[in-house]
Structures are given as structure tokens and as C-alpha cells.
Design an enzyme around this catalytic site. Structure first.
Site, short mmCIF file in Angstrom:
data_model
loop_
_atom_site.label_atom_id
_atom_site.label_comp_id
_atom_site.label_asym_id
_atom_site.label_seq_id
_atom_site.Cartn_x
_atom_site.Cartn_y
_atom_site.Cartn_z
CE LYS A 1 -71.89 39.28 -3.40
NZ LYS A 1 -72.51 38.46 -4.44
CE LYS B 1 -64.78 40.10 -5.18
NZ LYS B 1 -65.78 39.07 -4.91
CE LYS C 1 -70.67 39.03 -12.30
NZ LYS C 1 -71.20 38.50 -11.04
#
Ligand code: TYM
Length: 340
Positions: free
Chosen positions: A117, A199, A202
Site C-alpha cells: 500500500k 489479489k 475492493k
């Protein structure tokens, strides 16, 4: 009813940082519903986790309510389980600080999710993103959770939670329950529809890479039809050589319960096109009742407000016991009575 101490305790949560999607359903939410039978469950919408990366305030508020409704629409029973919004219970922030002071920089820097991230955030990475696992540990340890049902990507955070709980217990005496993770047998890691080596997420910028739980039927069919496939035509499970079709097989198996071999036999000689048509239909059928219940609940603001208030009160009551104990253990003076 929530406070039933005869059953072991379970806690889990999801970040309202994008549209709840099919990976969250397979990796976590379906197990949440099932485990209500055997556990005293707490399910939270972890809005405090969501702000570790930039969020648009209006959208964050809307999504937090959407998530709460989706939990219920998927089958979480608010009478039996405690459903709440994380930021409504301030003990999460308080315990996160205490645990953060017992977590090492080295441990936090090893977190794969932080590295991934942070890589996407450019130069202004928020300190909260780094500190995040201490908040997640607080969510879990506050309620004495024995079990935490999550997808595979949360494995490292769970290990860190266990390490910190054990460290704290060693230093100050038995305070926290050391939790066990619980992963689904099939569907612990659903991959992106546009890139089966990463992966499904969302918070992806590309909505074609995931199926949102609220996607209309035609969008679901079209996203599956357009999902990338491998070279070749055979429907066979081989995640190394055929990651795309293998992922689509996992998705089917997660909903139908068929084995990979059964799926392979059913589609022998039929090719990817026919396989995808059927998978699209299965997903449409699975999501239709959730979408229907969601629409009913989401419009009933009075009921939603009541459920949120009840959930927060129940969670607060339980969290208070642990936070007071942790404060005593580390040597904070007792809180003056009116502030308890
Ligand atoms: P989050 O919000 O990213 O995801 C929610 C849940 O969905 C699972 N999941 C997946 N499972 C299978 N395949 C995928 N592609 C996939 N993507 C996500 C996640 O593993 C998770 O179970 N840190 C957590 C939220 C959290 C939490 C907690 C969880 C905060 N505090 C305490 C458990 C207990 C997170 O970011 O999940």
C-alpha cells in the site's frame, strides 16, 4: 445474544475503503454468517482503518452504512451478533496506542500489506498506514476474541496480533486472549479478474478487476465474460500454469461446493466461453437475494440508526472491561469515576 459468555468469542471486520466485493464474500463474510451458530460474534465496519489512505469524507460515511447493511443482507443477525462501527467505540483507539507502544518498528516494517500500500501512496505515506496492525490487534484483543475469520492476506497481521498479545501477557501478567485465525477451505485468496497474478481488491482503480456485491446482473455477466483467460481452452485447475481459469474455478467451487475435478469433468471439451457464461449466472443468482435485502435495509434509516446505536452500546460495554484491565496492568492511575 451478543454477551453470551458460554460460547467462544469471534471478531472480524472489513474496511469501507471501496465496494464490498466477491473476494470479501468468499474470504470472510460467508464464514462470518456460518460461524454465528457456534460463536459469540462481533462484526465491525473498520472505518478507522480506512483513513490510513486518503478517503472522501462523504463517500466514507456512505460506504460505512453500505457495509453495515451488506453484513446484515448477507445473513449476519444483529440480534445474535454484535454489529457495530469501529469509530463508535473509542476504546479501539486507546488500546491501539497501548499496543503500538509494545510493537516493534521492525515487526511493522515487515508487513507485506504495508509495503504494497505504501508503494501506491507516493511520497506522503500516512504514519497510520504503518501503525495499522496495532489498531487491528486492538480490535481483536479488546473483545477477547478466540477466533478471527479472515482471508489469506490477513495472515501476517494475525501473527503479529498473537505476538503482541503474548509479549504483553509475559510483561504484565495474563491480560489478553491469544486469538486463532480461521481461513476458508476454498476462496481464501480470490485473484483479480484482469490480472490473475494479483489479489482481487475492493480498492482497485479498475472496477473490471472485481465483482462488487452490488453490481447489477448484466455487469456481473459482462465482467466474467471479459475476465482474462489463459492460452488454451481446457477447464483444468493448475494455478501455476493456468492462473486465470484456476481462479475462476475457485470462484465457482466457493459457491457450489464442487471439487476442481468435478468442475473439470463437467466442462470437458466445452471451452472457456461456456464455463464463463455459467459462472456469471451462478454469481448473479448468489448475489440477487443479498442485493434485494440490501435495498430494503438501506432505505430504512430509523432501523439502521437503532441497530448502530445498539451495536455500539453492546461493543462499548464489552470493550470497557479489557481497556480498564490493560490500563491497570501498565500502570496508568485509575480513571476518576465519572470518566469511566
Ligand atoms: P479488508 O477490508 O481488506 O478485507 C475484508 C476481508 O476480506 C478478505 N479478503 C479476501 N479474501 C479472499 N480473496 C480476496 N481477494 C480478498 N480480499 C480481501 C480479507 O482477508 C478480510 O478478511 N485489516 C483488515 C480489516 C480488519 C480486521 C480487523 C479483520 C481490521 N481489523 C480485525 C479481522 C479482525 C482488512 O483490511 O480487511
Amino acid at each position: 445474544m451478543g454477551d453470551d459468555r458460554t460460547m467462544p468469542v469471534l471478531l472480524s471486520g472489513m474496511q469501507p475503503s471501496g465496494d464490498l466485493m466477491i473476494g470479501n464474500l468468499c474470504g470472510a463474510l460467508r464464514n462470518w454468517v456460518k460461524l454465528q451458530e457456534e460463536y459469540d460474534c462481533l462484526y465491525c465496519v473498520v472505518d478507522m482503518h480506512a483513513i490510513t489512505v486518503p478517503q472522501e469524507p462523504k463517500l466514507l460515511r456512505k460506504r460505512s452504512l453500505d457495509f453495515l447493511c451488506l453484513y446484515l443482507a448477507a445473513g449476519i443477525d444483529p440480534e445474535r451478533s454484535t454489529v457495530f462501527v469501529q469509530s463508535h467505540v473509542s476504546a479501539h483507539a486507546e488500546l491501539a496506542w497501548i499496543l503500538g507502544c509494545h510493537t516493534y518498528m521492525g515487526e511493522l516494517s515487515r508487513m507485506t500489506q504495508y509495503k504494497e500500500k505504501a508503494g501506491k501512496q507516493g511520497k506522503n505515506i500516512r504514519a497510520g498506514l504503518f501503525f495499522y496492525p496495532a489498531l487491528m490487534a486492538a480490535d481483536i484483543l479488546l473483545y477477547g476474541a478466540n477466533l478471527v475469520p479472515v482471508g489469506d492476506d490477513q495472515r501476517q497481521h494475525l501473527e503479529l496480533t498473537r505476538d503482541v498479545a503474548q509479549r504483553f501477557n509475559r510483561m504484565y501478567g495474563e491480560t489478553f486472549v491469544v486469538p486463532e485465525p480461521y481461513f476458508p477451505e476454498v476462496g481464501a485468496r480470490i485473484m483479480s479478474l484482469t490480472d490473475p497474478t494479483s489479489k482481487m481488491s475492493k480498492s482497485s482503480d479498475n472496477p473490471k478487476s472485481y465483482i462488487a456485491l452490488l453490481d447489477p446482473p448484466d455487469v456481473i455477466r459482462s465482467k466474467i465474460r471479459k475476465a482474462v483467460t489463459d492460452s488454451g481452452t481446457e477447464v483444468a485447475f493448475d494455478p501455476e500454469r493456468r492462473p486465470a481459469i484456476s481462479n475462476l474455478m475457485v470462484l465457482r467451487s466457493a459457491f457450489t461446493g464442487e471439487s476442481m475435478e468435478e468442475i473439470r469433468e463437467a466442462y470437458a471439451g466445452k471451452g472457456y466461453g461456456a464455463y464463463k457464461e455459467d459462472l456469471g449466472e451462478i454469481l448473479v443468482q448468489e448475489l440477487a437475494p443479498i442485493q434485494q435485502r440490501f435495498r430494503e435495509l438501506r432505505e430504512d434509516k430509523a432501523t439502521l440508526d437503532r441497530l448502530m446505536a445498539e451495536g455500539a452500546a453492546r461493543a462499548e460495554r464489552r470493550a470497557r472491561k479489557t481497556i480498564e484491565k490493560a490500563r491497570r496492568r501498565i500502570g496508568f492511575p485509575a480513571r476518576p469515576v465519572k470518566h469511566r
